[in-house]
Design an enzyme around this catalytic site. Structure first.
Site, PDB file in Angstrom:
ATOM      1  N   ASP A  36       0.776  -1.128   0.030  1.00 42.04           N
ATOM      2  CA  ASP A  36       0.031   0.093   0.202  1.00 42.04           C
ATOM      3  C   ASP A  36       0.694   1.372   0.012  1.00 42.04           C
ATOM      4  OD1 ASP A  36      -1.937  -1.784   0.262  1.00 42.04           O
ATOM      5  OD2 ASP A  36      -3.038  -0.706   1.696  1.00 42.04           O
ATOM      6  N   ASP A  40       0.670   4.151  -2.587  1.00 38.01           N
ATOM      7  CA  ASP A  40       0.426   5.205  -2.111  1.00 38.01           C
ATOM      8  C   ASP A  40       1.595   6.472  -2.686  1.00 38.01           C
ATOM      9  OD1 ASP A  40      -1.230   6.808  -0.708  1.00 38.01           O
ATOM     10  OD2 ASP A  40       0.196   7.073   1.198  1.00 38.01           O
ATOM     11  N   GLU A 118     -23.349 -18.236 -17.074  1.00 35.51           N
ATOM     12  CA  GLU A 118     -22.810 -17.114 -16.123  1.00 35.51           C
ATOM     13  C   GLU A 118     -24.084 -16.999 -14.967  1.00 35.51           C
ATOM     14  OE1 GLU A 118     -22.647 -13.796 -18.696  1.00 35.51           O
ATOM     15  OE2 GLU A 118     -21.475 -14.762 -20.151  1.00 35.51           O
ATOM     16  N   LYS A 120     -26.389 -14.929 -13.096  1.00 40.08           N
ATOM     17  CA  LYS A 120     -27.269 -13.656 -13.413  1.00 40.08           C
ATOM     18  C   LYS A 120     -27.172 -12.620 -12.280  1.00 40.08           C
ATOM     19  CE  LYS A 120     -31.889 -12.347 -15.002  1.00 40.08           C
ATOM     20  NZ  LYS A 120     -32.227 -11.429 -14.259  1.00 40.08           N
ATOM     21  N   ASP A 122     -27.671  -9.937  -9.630  1.00 40.94           N
ATOM     22  CA  ASP A 122     -28.782  -8.919  -9.357  1.00 40.94           C
ATOM     23  C   ASP A 122     -28.447  -7.690  -8.931  1.00 40.94           C
ATOM     24  OD1 ASP A 122     -31.352  -8.492  -9.232  1.00 40.94           O
ATOM     25  OD2 ASP A 122     -31.887  -9.453  -7.240  1.00 40.94           O
ATOM     26  N   GLU A 182     -22.825  -5.176 -14.971  1.00 37.08           N
ATOM     27  CA  GLU A 182     -23.752  -5.051 -13.725  1.00 37.08           C
ATOM     28  C   GLU A 182     -23.075  -4.509 -12.474  1.00 37.08           C
ATOM     29  OE1 GLU A 182     -26.779  -6.431 -14.815  1.00 37.08           O
ATOM     30  OE2 GLU A 182     -28.113  -6.305 -13.145  1.00 37.08           O
ATOM     31  N   TYR A 234     -19.957  -8.351 -18.925  1.00 36.91           N
ATOM     32  CA  TYR A 234     -20.298  -9.619 -19.520  1.00 36.91           C
ATOM     33  C   TYR A 234     -20.465  -9.448 -21.164  1.00 36.91           C
ATOM     34  CZ  TYR A 234     -24.923  -8.030 -18.206  1.00 36.91           C
ATOM     35  OH  TYR A 234     -26.072  -7.408 -18.020  1.00 36.91           O
ATOM     36  N   LYS A 298     -25.958 -18.781 -22.473  1.00 38.17           N
ATOM     37  CA  LYS A 298     -25.839 -18.080 -23.645  1.00 38.17           C
ATOM     38  C   LYS A 298     -25.400 -19.180 -24.603  1.00 38.17           C
ATOM     39  CE  LYS A 298     -25.045 -13.956 -21.145  1.00 38.17           C
ATOM     40  NZ  LYS A 298     -24.233 -12.988 -20.887  1.00 38.17           N
ATOM     41  N   LYS A 322     -34.245 -18.735 -14.073  1.00 36.59           N
ATOM     42  CA  LYS A 322     -34.356 -18.262 -12.887  1.00 36.59           C
ATOM     43  C   LYS A 322     -34.506 -19.166 -11.641  1.00 36.59           C
ATOM     44  CE  LYS A 322     -36.556 -14.100 -12.726  1.00 36.59           C
ATOM     45  NZ  LYS A 322     -35.846 -12.616 -12.424  1.00 36.59           N
ATOM     46  N   CYS A 416     -40.616   3.369  25.492  1.00 38.94           N
ATOM     47  CA  CYS A 416     -39.481   2.283  25.192  1.00 38.94           C
ATOM     48  C   CYS A 416     -39.950   1.088  25.938  1.00 38.94           C
ATOM     49  CB  CYS A 416     -38.232   2.502  26.136  1.00 38.94           C
ATOM     50  SG  CYS A 416     -36.949   1.343  26.195  1.00 38.94           S
ATOM     51  N   CYS A 419     -37.805   0.416  29.439  1.00 37.34           N
ATOM     52  CA  CYS A 419     -38.029   1.336  30.397  1.00 37.34           C
ATOM     53  C   CYS A 419     -39.485   2.323  30.452  1.00 37.34           C
ATOM     54  CB  CYS A 419     -36.823   2.164  30.670  1.00 37.34           C
ATOM     55  SG  CYS A 419     -36.714   3.392  29.323  1.00 37.34           S
ATOM     56  N   CYS A 434     -34.670   5.340  22.495  1.00 36.82           N
ATOM     57  CA  CYS A 434     -34.767   5.484  23.851  1.00 36.82           C
ATOM     58  C   CYS A 434     -33.316   6.107  24.339  1.00 36.82           C
ATOM     59  CB  CYS A 434     -35.065   4.315  24.622  1.00 36.82           C
ATOM     60  SG  CYS A 434     -35.047   4.383  26.364  1.00 36.82           S
ATOM     61  N   CYS A 439     -32.131   3.148  31.138  1.00 33.24           N
ATOM     62  CA  CYS A 439     -32.736   2.238  30.877  1.00 33.24           C
ATOM     63  C   CYS A 439     -32.424   0.953  30.924  1.00 33.24           C
ATOM     64  CB  CYS A 439     -33.066   2.464  28.945  1.00 33.24           C
ATOM     65  SG  CYS A 439     -33.843   1.230  28.289  1.00 33.24           S
TER      66      CYS A 439
HETATM   67  S1  IVH Z   1     -26.809 -10.906 -20.775  1.00 38.22           S
HETATM   68  C1  IVH Z   1     -28.918  -9.544 -24.721  1.00 38.22           C
HETATM   69  N1  IVH Z   1     -25.537 -11.665 -18.818  1.00 38.22           N
HETATM   70  O1  IVH Z   1     -30.142  -9.618 -16.147  1.00 38.22           O
HETATM   71  C2  IVH Z   1     -28.076  -9.972 -23.659  1.00 38.22           C
HETATM   72  N2  IVH Z   1     -27.572 -10.237 -18.309  1.00 38.22           N
HETATM   73  O2  IVH Z   1     -33.009  -9.677 -18.286  1.00 38.22           O
HETATM   74  C3  IVH Z   1     -28.876  -9.686 -22.546  1.00 38.22           C
HETATM   75  N3  IVH Z   1     -27.817  -9.753 -16.075  1.00 38.22           N
HETATM   76  O3  IVH Z   1     -31.164  -6.737 -16.355  1.00 38.22           O
HETATM   77  C4  IVH Z   1     -28.315  -9.914 -20.919  1.00 38.22           C
HETATM   78  N4  IVH Z   1     -26.385 -10.616 -15.291  1.00 38.22           N
HETATM   79  O4  IVH Z   1     -28.478  -6.897 -17.240  1.00 38.22           O
HETATM   80  C5  IVH Z   1     -26.622 -11.007 -19.248  1.00 38.22           C
HETATM   81  N5  IVH Z   1     -24.563 -12.555 -16.777  1.00 38.22           N
HETATM   82  C6  IVH Z   1     -25.309 -11.850 -17.325  1.00 38.22           C
HETATM   83  C7  IVH Z   1     -26.469 -11.185 -16.722  1.00 38.22           C
HETATM   84  C8  IVH Z   1     -27.332 -10.340 -17.165  1.00 38.22           C
HETATM   85  C9  IVH Z   1     -27.308  -9.972 -14.907  1.00 38.22           C
HETATM   86  C10 IVH Z   1     -28.948  -8.777 -15.889  1.00 38.22           C
HETATM   87  C11 IVH Z   1     -29.402  -8.054 -17.209  1.00 38.22           C
HETATM   88  C12 IVH Z   1     -30.592  -7.549 -17.291  1.00 38.22           C
HETATM   89  C13 IVH Z   1     -31.207  -8.992 -16.799  1.00 38.22           C
HETATM   90  C14 IVH Z   1     -31.894  -9.914 -18.120  1.00 38.22           C
END
Ligand code: IVH
Length: 685
Positions: A36, A40, A118, A120, A122, A182, A234, A298, A322, A416, A419, A434, A439
């Protein structure tokens, strides 16, 4: 050394390259190769050059990650190609049906497909534009056609490369490259963030996704910079120049350019294996460091994906698998209030027990009263309860259609639960508190806190519990009335131990006023703030007589802390405690020594690590207001490492290596005081 402009700009270029390289090793790869301190030093050198030659500052300079002023609003950005969403499957059958639909559209030889799977992620989708390798624009997804320009916020993310390739030996970058990714928050960081927000009297986020979205859509990038956001990418949205022909190639390229791509990526050449993997990952979902709501499957060959096209804004060549929602609907039976050790009153929902992803849930968080009234949650409602990772289940909201009319509104607590003193709620704050110093629910905590700040050795949690259970102590002032006979009745107390404790208590009467003030445990008034306050209000009467307006602004104190102080003194029980402290003979006014000189920390350099009870920014401002400096990394020039909760990581280990003195927040305040006591020469003007 005096440099000319050309030399400066060349050196700056080298430094930027080196800094980005090491930043990537640290944040993305988690494998730093320099200390570090060395890092720095590079940043310091660059900052110095940029100070001398401001005209050479480039937008991709690592010094430009933070510091922009708040924006008025966000500009709209049109995406170079539609940012599509995905069709979804929730079972093996639906996955197979997707394949059946898709393969019909393909020629015979295109049917032997390879798939990339991959997580997904969130979080919040972002679209990042690079020109000649430089990050120039970042946008939210918006409606898929037009998003919002959040460049200044994105720039603050350490995982976002400002220039690609990060490694000079990396692959060549097309002149225009737009990538999609994301932004998310790790579950562990989410917990820390929410705790910090609660401590600061702000509203916590309901889940990591909201936290990521809320943090990215801040008008003030300095707030974004304080949030533990991470970027994963991605896909390539647009590229002028060559782009890989496969999804796996895309991920490899993005990673080589210096982006973080998710770890959990797999490739398969038949869909049976994909489905098996999906089921395995479903079991493992809670082991992931972030929240994933499924997997994305994919077709690896991007030409085939393109050939398949999209229907209804959803590409045919990819599908989301999902995970089942971690939520269920049940009845809200009642609301229970509890008071934490710090006085915050929290509502908990008592539920008709329900199973969510294999776990029986009978209680769930209701967060706070704003969340309750915003969502109009009522007792008797059918409510949606959610779980995420290891986060405590929470009530997301009522099912309004199921309402029958007999549901009862949830009333905020007036007293509270422990107390029965009236609770307070400071203007602009979410939580009810409180603030009764006596208390019972908070007594053990208040006692140990009081003892620690007053340097009374011998009152740890165990002894505090003994004293409270034996009915000898009902508030911290009772310590000064303890008698030897009483102590001898406690388990483990002999003559000597009792005498030691009594003399430690007696000695504490000499503690200076700012110590006593801090020991009262008024919210927001730790040792450091006390030092500042007593410099301005040199006696308890003076502070008690001050209005919140007079208090706010002292040493950068905000209105919330100021209000907390006046609220505290407004409580008769607390005023009684103050009066009894005086009777007990404690010092309730500042002596000259306890008045901080203006610059007690002048010439000292600090580094902060771990979570502090006051926000890190607040502590930094405070140190600076006393003449000290705060740096981002420990070097041989660091005088002290300020250690908060959960320290660790490189600053801590570096400080150990260098034998840098470490201080807690309270010790830091003491330091400000002792340095003040050194008098002139310690920086007083
Ligand atoms: S591919 C055409 N890969 O999930 C390509 N989407 O409805 C479509 N998301 O909000 C997206 N992780 O942004 C892809 N590894 C991933 C993802 C991903 C999250 C999100 C995407 C979208 C929703 C898909």
């Amino acid at each position: 050394m005096v440099m000319d402009l050309a030399a400066a700009s060349e050196r700056a270029r080298q430094l930027r390259e080196e800094i980005s390289f090491h930043n990537h090793r640290y944040h993305v790869l988690d494998r730093p190769i320099i200390s570090d301190g060395q890092y720095d030093a590079l940043v310091d050198e660059l900052r110095q050059i940029e100070r001398d030659f401001p005209e050479i500052i480039t937008p991709d300079s690592p010094t430009q990650r933070v510091g922009d002023q708040p924006a008025e609003g966000f500009q709209k950005v049109r995406h170079p190609a539609p940012i599509l969403s995905l069709d979804k499957a929730v079972s093996r059958e639906e996955l197979m049906a997707w394949y059946a639909r898709t393969s019909k559209l393909l020629t015979e030889d295109a049917r032997s497909l390879t798939y990339v799977v991959e997580p997904k992620l969130d979080g919040l989708t972002v679209v990042l534009h690079y020109r000649e390798g430089q990050f120039v624009l970042g946008a939210t997804r918006g409606d898929g056609q037009v998003g919002e320009d959040i460049t200044a916020n994105l720039r603050t993310l350490p995982t976002l490369p400002l220039r690609i390739p990060v490694d000079a030996d990396g692959p060549t970058v097309p002149p225009v490259l737009v990538v999609r990714g994301e932004v998310l928050i790790y579950l562990k960081d989410f917990d820390i963030l929410n705790n910090r927000l609660i401590d600061e009297g702000q509203q916590p986020f309901a889940n990591p996704r909201n936290a990521a979205a809320g943090s990215l859509r801040q008008l003030d990038p300095r707030i974004t910079a304080r949030r533990p956001l991470r970027l994963f990418v991605y896909s390539v949205v647009a590229s002028e120049g060559e782009a890989p022909a496969t999804q796996s190639g895309t991920l490899t390229l993005l990673s080589q350019l210096g982006f973080a791509v998710p770890d959990e990526i797999a490739a398969f050449d038949d869909l049976e294996h994909v489905a098996g993997y999906c089921e395995t990952m479903l079991q493992r979902r809670t082991a992931l460091p972030y929240e994933a709501d499924g997997l994305v499957i994919k077709i690896d060959d991007l030409d085939v994906q393109a050939q398949l096209g999209a229907v209804g804004g959803r590409p045919r060549g990819a599908i989301a698998y999902k995970f089942p929602a971690q939520e269920a609907v049940t009845t809200l039976l009642d609301v229970e209030y509890s008071v934490g050790r710090t006085g915050v009153i929290t509502p908990t929902a008592l539920l008709s027990p329900v199973t969510i992803a294999g776990v029986t849930v009978g209680r769930a968080s209701l967060h706070n009263f704003d969340a309750i009234s915003d969502r109009d949650i009522r007792i008797g409602d059918r409510v949606l309860v959610k779980r995420a990772g290891d986060v405590i289940p929470y009530v997301s909201g009522p099912i309004l259609d199921a309402r029958r009319g007999a549901e009862l509104p949830i009333k905020p607590p007036t007293e509270c639960p422990s107390c029965h003193e009236a609770v307070v709620r400071t203007e602009g704050e979410i939580a009810y508190y409180c603030i009764n110093m006596a208390c019972p629910a908070q007594l053990v905590q208040r006692l140990t806190y009081f003892a620690a700040l007053m340097d009374i050795e011998g009152i740890g949690e165990r002894t505090a519990i003994q004293l409270v259970d034996a009915g000898q102590v009902h508030d911290p002032v009772d310590l000064y009335g303890l008698a030897k006979e009483g102590l001898l009745k406690l388990d483990g107390f002999g003559d000597r131990k009792a005498a030691n404790l009594l003399s430690a208590i007696a000695a504490s009467k000499a503690q200076p006023f700012d110590r006593v003030l801090a020991a009262l445990g008024i919210r927001g008034v730790g040792a450091a703030v006390s030092t500042l306050l007593t410099a301005r209000f040199p006696s308890l009467e003076a502070l008690q007589a001050a209005t919140s307006d007079e208090i706010a602004g002292v040493g950068g104190l905000g209105p919330i802390t100021a209000q907390a102080i006046t609220d505290w003194f407004a409580r008769p029980r607390n005023r009684e405690i103050a009066a009894r402290l005086r009777e007990a003979g404690l010092v309730l006014q500042a002596t000259d020594l306890t008045c901080a000189s203006e610059q007690p920390l002048a010439g000292l350099s600090f580094v902060i690590t771990g979570t502090l009870s006051r926000g890190r920014n607040e502590v930094q401002t405070w140190i600076e207001s006393l003449g000290g400096k705060v740096a981002g990394a420990v070097t041989s020039k660091t005088d002290y490492l300020v250690v908060g909760e959960g320290p660790g990581g490189s600053k801590y280990s570096r400080a150990q290596e260098l034998n840098t003195p470490m201080v807690t927040e309270d010790e830091l305040a003491a330091l400000a005081r002792t340095d003040a006591e050194r008098g002139p020469g310690a920086g007083s003007s």
